[in-house]
Design a protein around this motif. Structure first.
Motif, PDB file in Angstrom:
ATOM      1  N   SER A 152       0.837  -1.211   0.000  1.00  0.00           N
ATOM      2  CA  SER A 152       0.000   0.000   0.000  1.00  0.00           C
ATOM      3  C   SER A 152       0.863   1.249   0.000  1.00  0.00           C
ATOM      4  CB  SER A 152      -0.890   0.042   1.240  1.00  0.00           C
ATOM      5  OG  SER A 152      -1.604  -1.148   1.366  1.00  0.00           O
ATOM      6  N   MET A 153       1.964   1.179   0.750  1.00  0.00           N
ATOM      7  CA  MET A 153       2.875   2.321   0.822  1.00  0.00           C
ATOM      8  C   MET A 153       3.476   2.602  -0.555  1.00  0.00           C
ATOM      9  SD  MET A 153       3.670   4.021   3.595  1.00  0.00           S
ATOM     10  CE  MET A 153       3.668   2.861   4.941  1.00  0.00           C
ATOM     11  N   LEU A 154       3.874   1.539  -1.233  1.00  0.00           N
ATOM     12  CA  LEU A 154       4.456   1.707  -2.571  1.00  0.00           C
ATOM     13  C   LEU A 154       3.434   2.327  -3.525  1.00  0.00           C
ATOM     14  CD1 LEU A 154       6.950   1.187  -4.393  1.00  0.00           C
ATOM     15  CD2 LEU A 154       5.854  -0.942  -5.095  1.00  0.00           C
ATOM     16  N   GLN A 155       2.176   1.911  -3.405  1.00  0.00           N
ATOM     17  CA  GLN A 155       1.126   2.449  -4.275  1.00  0.00           C
ATOM     18  C   GLN A 155       0.980   3.967  -4.083  1.00  0.00           C
ATOM     19  OE1 GLN A 155      -0.461   0.263  -6.262  1.00  0.00           O
ATOM     20  NE2 GLN A 155      -2.089   1.494  -7.147  1.00  0.00           N
ATOM     21  N   LEU A 156       1.038   4.401  -2.823  1.00  0.00           N
ATOM     22  CA  LEU A 156       0.935   5.843  -2.541  1.00  0.00           C
ATOM     23  C   LEU A 156       2.111   6.594  -3.154  1.00  0.00           C
ATOM     24  CD1 LEU A 156      -0.192   5.762   1.190  1.00  0.00           C
ATOM     25  CD2 LEU A 156      -1.478   6.762  -0.697  1.00  0.00           C
ATOM     26  N   ILE A 157       3.278   5.981  -3.101  1.00  0.00           N
ATOM     27  CA  ILE A 157       4.468   6.632  -3.662  1.00  0.00           C
ATOM     28  C   ILE A 157       4.378   6.665  -5.189  1.00  0.00           C
ATOM     29  CG2 ILE A 157       6.989   6.421  -3.930  1.00  0.00           C
ATOM     30  CD1 ILE A 157       6.956   5.165  -1.047  1.00  0.00           C
ATOM     31  N   ARG A 158       3.945   5.558  -5.800  1.00  0.00           N
ATOM     32  CA  ARG A 158       3.828   5.508  -7.272  1.00  0.00           C
ATOM     33  C   ARG A 158       2.805   6.506  -7.785  1.00  0.00           C
ATOM     34  NH1 ARG A 158       1.723   0.455  -9.232  1.00  0.00           N
ATOM     35  NH2 ARG A 158       2.325   1.107 -11.312  1.00  0.00           N
ATOM     36  N   SER A 159       1.697   6.670  -7.059  1.00  0.00           N
ATOM     37  CA  SER A 159       0.645   7.569  -7.524  1.00  0.00           C
ATOM     38  C   SER A 159       0.996   9.034  -7.286  1.00  0.00           C
ATOM     39  CB  SER A 159      -0.671   7.243  -6.808  1.00  0.00           C
ATOM     40  OG  SER A 159      -0.567   7.580  -5.437  1.00  0.00           O
ATOM     41  N   GLY A 160       2.058   9.273  -6.511  1.00  0.00           N
ATOM     42  CA  GLY A 160       2.445  10.650  -6.205  1.00  0.00           C
ATOM     43  C   GLY A 160       1.684  11.236  -5.026  1.00  0.00           C
TER      44      GLY A 160
ATOM     45  N   ALA B  24       0.612  11.214   7.016  1.00  0.00           N
ATOM     46  CA  ALA B  24      -0.694  11.881   6.927  1.00  0.00           C
ATOM     47  C   ALA B  24      -1.708  11.016   6.172  1.00  0.00           C
ATOM     48  CB  ALA B  24      -0.532  13.243   6.237  1.00  0.00           C
ATOM     49  N   HIS B  25      -1.265  10.343   5.088  1.00  0.00           N
ATOM     50  CA  HIS B  25      -2.190   9.550   4.269  1.00  0.00           C
ATOM     51  C   HIS B  25      -2.637   8.268   4.954  1.00  0.00           C
ATOM     52  CE1 HIS B  25      -3.149  11.115   0.348  1.00  0.00           C
ATOM     53  NE2 HIS B  25      -1.972  11.707   0.318  1.00  0.00           N
ATOM     54  N   THR B  26      -1.730   7.665   5.724  1.00  0.00           N
ATOM     55  CA  THR B  26      -2.049   6.346   6.275  1.00  0.00           C
ATOM     56  C   THR B  26      -2.514   6.409   7.725  1.00  0.00           C
ATOM     57  OG1 THR B  26       0.228   6.029   7.027  1.00  0.00           O
ATOM     58  CG2 THR B  26      -0.305   5.233   4.823  1.00  0.00           C
ATOM     59  N   GLY B  27      -2.149   7.471   8.421  1.00  0.00           N
ATOM     60  CA  GLY B  27      -2.479   7.531   9.841  1.00  0.00           C
ATOM     61  C   GLY B  27      -1.595   6.606  10.681  1.00  0.00           C
ATOM     62  N   LEU B  28      -0.567   6.035  10.051  1.00  0.00           N
ATOM     63  CA  LEU B  28       0.340   5.153  10.788  1.00  0.00           C
ATOM     64  C   LEU B  28       1.346   5.994  11.589  1.00  0.00           C
ATOM     65  CD1 LEU B  28       1.273   2.516   8.038  1.00  0.00           C
ATOM     66  CD2 LEU B  28      -0.291   2.185   9.968  1.00  0.00           C
ATOM     67  N   ALA B  29       1.910   5.348  12.598  1.00  0.00           N
ATOM     68  CA  ALA B  29       2.969   6.017  13.372  1.00  0.00           C
ATOM     69  C   ALA B  29       4.185   6.221  12.464  1.00  0.00           C
ATOM     70  CB  ALA B  29       3.365   5.159  14.572  1.00  0.00           C
ATOM     71  N   ARG B  30       4.938   7.264  12.755  1.00  0.00           N
ATOM     72  CA  ARG B  30       6.133   7.565  11.980  1.00  0.00           C
ATOM     73  C   ARG B  30       7.102   6.383  11.947  1.00  0.00           C
ATOM     74  NH1 ARG B  30       7.799  12.422   9.931  1.00  0.00           N
ATOM     75  NH2 ARG B  30      10.048  12.490   9.650  1.00  0.00           N
ATOM     76  N   SER B  31       7.201   5.698  13.083  1.00  0.00           N
ATOM     77  CA  SER B  31       8.138   4.561  13.148  1.00  0.00           C
ATOM     78  C   SER B  31       7.674   3.419  12.237  1.00  0.00           C
ATOM     79  CB  SER B  31       8.256   4.062  14.589  1.00  0.00           C
ATOM     80  OG  SER B  31       6.971   3.703  15.068  1.00  0.00           O
ATOM     81  N   THR B  32       6.349   3.230  12.119  1.00  0.00           N
ATOM     82  CA  THR B  32       5.830   2.162  11.243  1.00  0.00           C
ATOM     83  C   THR B  32       6.076   2.513   9.782  1.00  0.00           C
ATOM     84  OG1 THR B  32       4.089   1.861  12.889  1.00  0.00           O
ATOM     85  CG2 THR B  32       3.817   0.706  10.798  1.00  0.00           C
ATOM     86  N   VAL B  33       5.849   3.784   9.429  1.00  0.00           N
ATOM     87  CA  VAL B  33       6.122   4.229   8.056  1.00  0.00           C
ATOM     88  C   VAL B  33       7.602   4.010   7.733  1.00  0.00           C
ATOM     89  CG1 VAL B  33       6.275   6.258   6.553  1.00  0.00           C
ATOM     90  CG2 VAL B  33       4.210   5.869   7.913  1.00  0.00           C
ATOM     91  N   ALA B  34       8.462   4.348   8.678  1.00  0.00           N
ATOM     92  CA  ALA B  34       9.911   4.183   8.466  1.00  0.00           C
ATOM     93  C   ALA B  34      10.251   2.714   8.232  1.00  0.00           C
ATOM     94  CB  ALA B  34      10.680   4.722   9.671  1.00  0.00           C
ATOM     95  N   GLN B  35       9.602   1.846   8.982  1.00  0.00           N
ATOM     96  CA  GLN B  35       9.859   0.405   8.847  1.00  0.00           C
ATOM     97  C   GLN B  35       9.430  -0.097   7.463  1.00  0.00           C
ATOM     98  OE1 GLN B  35       7.309  -1.932  11.246  1.00  0.00           O
ATOM     99  NE2 GLN B  35       8.544  -3.798  11.046  1.00  0.00           N
ATOM    100  N   ARG B  36       8.249   0.347   6.997  1.00  0.00           N
ATOM    101  CA  ARG B  36       7.764  -0.051   5.668  1.00  0.00           C
ATOM    102  C   ARG B  36       8.709   0.449   4.569  1.00  0.00           C
ATOM    103  NH1 ARG B  36       4.701  -2.536   8.481  1.00  0.00           N
ATOM    104  NH2 ARG B  36       2.438  -2.325   8.626  1.00  0.00           N
TER     105      ARG B  36
END
Ligand SMILES: [Zn+2]
Length: 407
Positions: free
Chosen positions: A16-24, A34-46
């Motif tokens: 899902s993270m890759l999809q957000l990056i590909r779509s811009g 902001a888009h996922t509502g995930l914690a910063r640490s979780t986004v960093a891990q993904r």
């Protein structure tokens, strides 16, 4: 393109993270949080996971509003390659693309689709190998294979379905021909659908609804609704070539399908070639019609214009029904000259409801001969980079191994 809604994914996994990056929609850590509502640490891990598997690259720093400028991320288009084939009745185009649909190597060849799947697919397989070698890639870099054929296909299985001009291909399992060597998804669709997808993806993703009309030997239409190919219950959606045209001239013409007055039997390239031949011109096929029209032969120019009007009649009804933002006209005859488009525009704008044509654009194919291979590649890219496919690919490899090659 239809907006990707990350909330529809079961988990905000790396796919899902890759999809957000590909779509811009999310190119920095802050945007992804902001888009996922995930914690910063979780986004960093993904993000770490996506980097580790060769799927991301750093794309420089974004504009800063003060403080340290945030790093931007982009999809690594070179994380693998796609093999694509657009097989026609007598002509084929093959391409090797990266994961952004960019052609890295390509070739064309004369084939006879009627000689059956073994011979044609052996040829394609051999040439794929040559394209890979030319681009300095190996079998392991191939992430998927996309193939277009000139006939109806059961998309789920990749098997042609009673294709009229492809003897020997009915129910032939095309994907199985390639899975032994490559072990990747092999997707098959009819040529008009892949052309529609290629044109849509490269030029019109800001629109949601598009019709792609191919005017060659025959006439067909690819339908993009909400950013995806609409195939219908049996894969027959968009088969406008066999819609009956109104008018006295239609009653005298019997189509190859057995019905009377089909659009294709009146306005297709084969029909136009037959008409010009009967008037004494040397016109063996649709390409000869194109040559005569380009040379300014009045009979050919007029015939192409008239063909455009007949196609316009059927499209006018389709426009009321589907309400597309754009109609793209491709195929041999579209390359003839402006008369085909002029004839189509004339009737569509006259006959469709004003509300349906208020924002409608009718344009010529920009990708021309390449629309098919690019669309075949896009069909596969969308499958292998889908969030579920990415999550599954990452889960399938052992720790320390890469799911995708780094380019
Ligand atoms: Zn017909």
């Amino acid at each position: 393109m239809a907006t990707y809604d990350p909330r529809s994914a079961p988990l905000f996994g790396p796919g899902s993270m890759l999809q957000l990056i590909r779509s811009g929609d999310g190119t920095t850590r802050a945007e992804l949080v902001a888009h996922t509502g995930l914690a910063r640490s979780t986004v960093a891990q993904r993000l770490d996971q996506l980097f580790a598997h060769g799927l991301l690259r750093e794309a420089g720093e974004s504009e800063s509003t003060g403080g340290r400028p945030p790093m931007m991320f982009a999809f690594n288009h070179d994380a693998g390659v796609i093999l694509a084939a657009d097989l026609g009745a007598t002509h084929a185009r093959l391409a090797l693309t990266n994961l952004g649909g960019e052609v890295l190597a390509e070739e064309t060849g004369e084939i006879e689709i009627a000689r059956g799947p073994e011979e044609v697919l052996d040829w394609a397989d051999e040439r794929f190998h040559v394209l890979l070698r030319e681009a300095g890639r190996g079998d392991a870099d191939v992430r998927g294979i996309g193939i277009g054929v000139p006939g109806p296909v059961e998309h789920a299985t990749g098997r042609p379905r009673n294709p009229p001009i492809m003897p020997g291909w009915d129910a032939y399992p095309i994907p199985e021909r390639f899975t032994d060597r490559y072990n990747v998804p092999v997707l098959v669709d009819n040529d008009v659908n892949i052309m529609a997808l290629g044109e849509y993806w490269m030029q019109w993703t800001e629109m949601d609804h598009l019709l792609f009309v191919k005017v060659g030997t025959g006439i067909g239409c690819g339908v993009v609704v909400d950013g995806a190919i609409h195939r219908g219950a049996d894969g027959a959606a968009g088969d406008i070539g066999h819609i009956r045209v109104a008018g006295p001239q239609a009653d005298d013409v019997t189509c190859a399908c057995g019905n009377v007055g089909c659009l294709e039997a009146l306005a297709g390239g084969r029909a136009m070639a037959a008409r010009l031949s009967s008037e004494g011109f040397a016109a063996a096929d649709s390409r000869a019609v194109v040559d005569l029209a380009r040379a300014g032969e009045p009979a050919a120019v007029q015939l192409v214009r008239e063909s455009g009007r007949l196609i316009g009649e059927v499209l006018a009804a389709s426009v009321n029904f589907v309400n597309p933002s754009v109609i793209v006209v491709g195929g041999d005859i579209a390359q003839a000259q402006e008369q085909l488009l002029a004839g189509i525009r004339e009737v569509v704008y006259q006959r469709s409801l004003p509300l349906a044509t208020r924002h409608l654009r009718i344009v010529r194919s920009q990708l021309a001969d390449r629309a098919g291979v690019i669309g075949a590649a896009v069909m596969v890219i969308e499958r292998v980079l889908s969030p579920a496919a990415i999550d599954a690919a990452i889960a399938a490899v052992a720790p320390g191994e890469r799911a995708f090659a780094a380019g």
